[in-house]
Design a protein around this motif. Structure first.
Motif, PDB file in Angstrom:
ATOM      1  N   UNK A 157       0.648  -1.255  -0.073  1.00 16.59           N
ATOM      2  CA  UNK A 157       0.085   0.049   0.052  1.00 16.59           C
ATOM      3  C   UNK A 157       0.859   1.251   0.121  1.00 16.59           C
ATOM      4  N   UNK A 158       0.092   2.358  -0.639  1.00 16.56           N
ATOM      5  CA  UNK A 158       0.820   3.840  -0.455  1.00 16.56           C
ATOM      6  C   UNK A 158      -0.538   4.650   0.070  1.00 16.56           C
ATOM      7  N   UNK A 159      -0.095   5.326   0.964  1.00 18.68           N
ATOM      8  CA  UNK A 159      -1.021   6.350   1.625  1.00 18.68           C
ATOM      9  C   UNK A 159      -0.505   7.956   1.681  1.00 18.68           C
ATOM     10  N   UNK A 160      -1.251   8.878   1.229  1.00 20.53           N
ATOM     11  CA  UNK A 160      -0.923  10.183   1.236  1.00 20.53           C
ATOM     12  C   UNK A 160      -1.968  11.115   1.617  1.00 20.53           C
ATOM     13  N   UNK A 161      -1.537  11.849   2.383  1.00 21.88           N
ATOM     14  CA  UNK A 161      -2.473  13.017   2.640  1.00 21.88           C
ATOM     15  C   UNK A 161      -2.088  14.279   2.875  1.00 21.88           C
ATOM     16  N   UNK A 162      -2.918  15.492   2.432  1.00 20.25           N
ATOM     17  CA  UNK A 162      -2.601  16.679   2.625  1.00 20.25           C
ATOM     18  C   UNK A 162      -3.495  17.529   3.379  1.00 20.25           C
ATOM     19  N   UNK A 163      -3.163  18.332   4.272  1.00 20.49           N
ATOM     20  CA  UNK A 163      -4.412  19.105   5.176  1.00 20.49           C
ATOM     21  C   UNK A 163      -3.975  20.467   4.935  1.00 20.49           C
ATOM     22  N   UNK A 181       1.704  14.087   4.618  1.00 18.19           N
ATOM     23  CA  UNK A 181       2.032  12.833   5.153  1.00 18.19           C
ATOM     24  C   UNK A 181       2.271  11.613   4.158  1.00 18.19           C
ATOM     25  N   UNK A 182       3.083  10.889   4.391  1.00 14.51           N
ATOM     26  CA  UNK A 182       3.310   9.681   3.239  1.00 14.51           C
ATOM     27  C   UNK A 182       3.474   8.537   4.387  1.00 14.51           C
ATOM     28  N   UNK A 183       2.856   7.406   3.676  1.00 14.21           N
ATOM     29  CA  UNK A 183       2.999   6.130   4.335  1.00 14.21           C
ATOM     30  C   UNK A 183       3.131   4.831   3.518  1.00 14.21           C
ATOM     31  N   UNK A 184       4.202   3.878   3.210  1.00 17.08           N
ATOM     32  CA  UNK A 184       4.163   2.913   2.358  1.00 17.08           C
ATOM     33  C   UNK A 184       4.355   1.556   3.238  1.00 17.08           C
ATOM     34  N   UNK A 185       3.748   0.568   2.815  1.00 21.03           N
ATOM     35  CA  UNK A 185       4.318  -0.751   3.590  1.00 21.03           C
ATOM     36  C   UNK A 185       3.681  -1.830   2.659  1.00 21.03           C
ATOM     37  N   UNK A 186       4.057  -3.117   3.084  1.00 24.14           N
ATOM     38  CA  UNK A 186       3.482  -4.095   2.249  1.00 24.14           C
ATOM     39  C   UNK A 186       3.649  -5.487   3.487  1.00 24.14           C
ATOM     40  N   UNK A 187       3.156  -6.618   3.068  1.00 24.17           N
ATOM     41  CA  UNK A 187       3.222  -7.734   3.827  1.00 24.17           C
ATOM     42  C   UNK A 187       2.844  -9.149   3.004  1.00 24.17           C
ATOM     43  N   UNK A 188       2.942 -10.202   3.580  1.00 23.42           N
ATOM     44  CA  UNK A 188       2.579 -11.293   2.994  1.00 23.42           C
ATOM     45  C   UNK A 188       2.060 -12.545   3.991  1.00 23.42           C
ATOM     46  N   UNK A 189       1.324 -13.464   3.464  1.00 21.67           N
ATOM     47  CA  UNK A 189       0.994 -14.586   4.336  1.00 21.67           C
ATOM     48  C   UNK A 189       1.431 -15.951   3.649  1.00 21.67           C
ATOM     49  N   UNK A 190       2.139 -16.663   4.605  1.00 23.57           N
ATOM     50  CA  UNK A 190       2.498 -18.146   4.355  1.00 23.57           C
ATOM     51  C   UNK A 190       1.580 -19.014   5.050  1.00 23.57           C
ATOM     52  N   UNK A 202       6.565  -2.009   7.127  1.00 20.93           N
ATOM     53  CA  UNK A 202       6.269  -0.539   7.089  1.00 20.93           C
ATOM     54  C   UNK A 202       7.358   0.414   7.094  1.00 20.93           C
ATOM     55  N   UNK A 203       7.481   1.427   6.145  1.00 23.74           N
ATOM     56  CA  UNK A 203       8.270   2.519   6.379  1.00 23.74           C
ATOM     57  C   UNK A 203       7.340   3.572   7.469  1.00 23.74           C
ATOM     58  N   UNK A 204       7.570   3.808   8.691  1.00 15.12           N
ATOM     59  CA  UNK A 204       6.707   4.567   9.515  1.00 15.12           C
ATOM     60  C   UNK A 204       5.912   5.725   8.934  1.00 15.12           C
ATOM     61  N   UNK A 205       4.849   5.908   9.102  1.00 19.64           N
ATOM     62  CA  UNK A 205       4.087   7.139   8.563  1.00 19.64           C
ATOM     63  C   UNK A 205       4.590   8.461   9.181  1.00 19.64           C
ATOM     64  N   UNK A 206       5.078   9.101   8.339  1.00 22.51           N
ATOM     65  CA  UNK A 206       5.552  10.379   8.688  1.00 22.51           C
ATOM     66  C   UNK A 206       5.210  11.806   7.757  1.00 22.51           C
ATOM     67  N   UNK A 207       5.366  12.809   8.259  1.00 28.10           N
ATOM     68  CA  UNK A 207       5.264  13.963   7.485  1.00 28.10           C
ATOM     69  C   UNK A 207       6.233  14.303   6.589  1.00 28.10           C
ATOM     70  N   UNK A 208       6.350  13.774   5.296  1.00 25.28           N
ATOM     71  CA  UNK A 208       7.044  13.862   4.369  1.00 25.28           C
ATOM     72  C   UNK A 208       6.479  13.795   2.989  1.00 25.28           C
ATOM     73  N   UNK A 209       7.302  14.363   1.951  1.00 33.02           N
ATOM     74  CA  UNK A 209       6.786  14.109   0.891  1.00 33.02           C
ATOM     75  C   UNK A 209       6.981  12.841   0.260  1.00 33.02           C
ATOM     76  N   UNK A 210       6.909  12.406  -1.277  1.00 34.24           N
ATOM     77  CA  UNK A 210       7.189  11.292  -2.023  1.00 34.24           C
ATOM     78  C   UNK A 210       8.672  10.543  -1.752  1.00 34.24           C
ATOM     79  N   UNK A 211       9.673  11.553  -1.558  1.00 32.30           N
ATOM     80  CA  UNK A 211      10.906  11.406  -1.218  1.00 32.30           C
ATOM     81  C   UNK A 211      10.829  10.202  -0.251  1.00 32.30           C
ATOM     82  N   UNK A 212       9.930  10.269   0.519  1.00 30.44           N
ATOM     83  CA  UNK A 212       9.878   9.225   1.802  1.00 30.44           C
ATOM     84  C   UNK A 212       9.788   7.930   1.265  1.00 30.44           C
ATOM     85  N   UNK A 213       9.040   7.676  -0.112  1.00 29.40           N
ATOM     86  CA  UNK A 213       8.845   6.408  -0.634  1.00 29.40           C
ATOM     87  C   UNK A 213       9.916   5.922  -1.165  1.00 29.40           C
ATOM     88  N   UNK A 214      11.058   5.253  -0.387  1.00 33.44           N
ATOM     89  CA  UNK A 214      12.239   5.037  -0.802  1.00 33.44           C
ATOM     90  C   UNK A 214      12.132   3.516  -1.492  1.00 33.44           C
TER      91      UNK A 214
END
Length: 495
Positions: A157-163, A181-190, A202-214
């Motif tokens: 997932x990718x989640x972005x907000x602007x207030x 705010x930007x927030x990426x992450x992923x997961x899987x099930x075995x 997950x890269x923790x949800x932080x107040x940054x731009x798209x540069x945070x989506x490493x």
């Protein structure tokens, strides 16, 4: 007529509202004009499962008349509607006064005229959807390459907000803020042997731009996450009904901080404002300056100014400047999280700026700010790196990530899980476990901490979905923290 309306700015409408509130004889009033944009992308297996891009815009008016609050809101940002909503908020305050037993009074605040924008390098809303979707599908495809070893589901997932907020008050403030705010992450099930186990990153949800989506960081984690999910599903279950030593990574301990330190020190909860919904707090004001909340080497500090923090702003939703302060110092409860109303009731000269509303249609309330566990000092007796904690542990469990949790109505008795667990024996990590939960009482737990990580191991973990109030509001905050070791904690298998 249309041209005349188009030339009216948000500042003009805010001024109109404040003038009308003042003429009505209110002790105080404020208005927030807000626009929220949220974009969410979720990929499941090899397809994009969800794409939403929503905008919500409107304004809310709050007045204090004869010691009683009145609030009203509307999406229609026109002069006549502003006047109507102000008048309605005043009528609601008059009605509230009929049943109110104690008049509300507010701690003072200075007037500010200011602008703030989250420092970012790349506006996430300018990045093409196709580029974002391609990244998510690439992550999932790499996870599913382990399907022959048991990985059956993948998500990312990718989640972005602007207030965008314009705040004005009868104190004379006019403040404009834009928060990204930007927030990426992923997961899987075995899946194996009739069991299913998940592993997440997950890269923790932080107040940054798209540069945070490493992109490289995300892709570099995929193989490890898949392999740990496979190991986890084959791992033995946790022992149950015993006490042991826990070594908690920041990715796990942040939630324990949130629930057992953040919520209990919200002063509106302490005063009973939340008792109908999410309970009260054991950390009552008679314990202020006295309660041994944690071991003497444990410190919890709030900071709404820290770079990137999910709750980092310049001013709260009452126009109070962002600041930092200790809630627990040297293990002792020394302060709370306040807005102007609760600060006055506590006898404080000012609020520490914790008022927040999640929408233009929501009433501001006390919310947890960025609240972190301070690192151990260099050379401190109880300072140890994660590696040192493991090497110095005869028997215990290492926990990473968050899982299920529960905590009682007074925030005393809790249970937490995690996302991954490893058995520690004679100073070494010897293999994974599954279905681990730990149980304790808040003050017992924090007083059992015997080792704290250094500043070099500090991580800005946190949440974008802290719920509170009726109707429910959702806020976000960072809990920057370091690894900790906690002795003699009860563990049991998950149900």
């Amino acid at each position: 007529m249309a041209q005349a309306l188009a030339s009216i700015t948000t500042t003009d409408l805010a001024t109109l509202a404040i003038d009308r509130i003042s003429r009505a004889g209110c002790e105080y009033g404020d208005v927030r004009f807000c626009t929220y944009r949220s974009q969410n992308l979720t990929a499941r297996d090899r397809s994009l499962g969800n794409l939403s891009d929503n905008i919500s815009s409107g304004f809310g008016v709050r007045v204090l008349l004869d010691g009683a609050w009145g609030f009203s809101a509307s999406h229609n940002q026109a002069p006549a509607e502003v006047e109507r909503i102000v008048d309605l908020a005043i009528e609601i305050a008059k009605a509230s006064r009929l049943t109110q037993q104690t008049k509300v009074q507010l701690a003072p605040v200075e007037a500010y005229r200011d602008t703030y924008i989250t420092p970012i390098a790349i506006d996430p809303f300018t990045v093409p959807i196709a580029e974002k979707a391609e990244l998510l599908l690439k992550i999932n495809d790499q996870l599913l390459q382990f399907s022959d070893k048991g990985i059956k589901k993948a998500y990312s997932f990718l989640r972005f907000t602007r207030e965008d907020k314009t705040f004005a008050s009868t104190e004379g403030s006019l403040i404009q803020q834009t928060i990204y705010r930007s927030y990426p992450g992923f997961g899987c099930t075995a899946v194996a042997n009739g069991d299913a186990q998940s592993r997440n990153y997950e890269r923790p949800p932080l107040n940054q731009g798209y540069e945070y989506i490493d992109t490289q960081d995300l892709l570099n984690q995929v193989n490890r996450v898949a392999e740990e999910a496979i190991e986890k599903v084959h791992a033995p279950k946790s022992p149950s009904g015993i006490r042991t030593t826990l070594i908690l990574k920041p990715t796990n301990v942040w939630l324990t901080i949130h629930e057992s330190v953040g919520h209990p020190t919200e002063l509106d909860r302490v005063y009973g404002y939340e008792s109908n919904f999410a309970g009260t707090s054991f950390a009552t004001t008679d314990k202020l300056g006295k309660l041994q909340y944690a071991a003497p080497w444990v410190n919890f500090k709030c900071d709404r100014t820290q770079p990137g923090g999910r709750s980092t702003i310049a001013y709260d939703d009452e126009g109070v400047p962002a600041q930092d302060w200790y809630v627990v110092k040297d293990g002792i409860l020394v302060d709370y999280l306040t807005d102007r109303e609760t600060a006055y009731r506590l006898g404080r000269p000012s609020s520490n700026g914790c008022a927040y509303a999640d929408s233009w249609s929501s009433v501001p309330m006390v919310r947890i700010p960025n609240l972190g566990l301070e690192p151990g000092p260099d050379g401190g007796k109880h300072t140890a790196t994660l590696a040192q904690m493991i090497a110095d542990t005869e028997e215990g469990i290492l926990i990473d990530g968050i899982g299920s949790f529960s905590i009682d109505q007074q925030r005393r008795n809790f249970q937490f899980g995690g996302d991954a667990f490893w058995k520690v024996e004679k100073g070494k990590v010897v293999g994974m476990l599954k279905d681990v939960t730990y149980h304790s009482m808040t003050t017992d737990f924090w007083n059992s901490v015997d080792a704290i990580g250094p500043a070099s191991e500090r991580q800005q973990c946190g949440t974008n979905m802290c719920g509170k109030g009726e109707p429910m509001q959702v806020a976000q905050m960072t809990h920057a923290c370091v690894p900790v070791r906690v002795r003699n904690i009860h563990i049991g298998g998950a149900s």
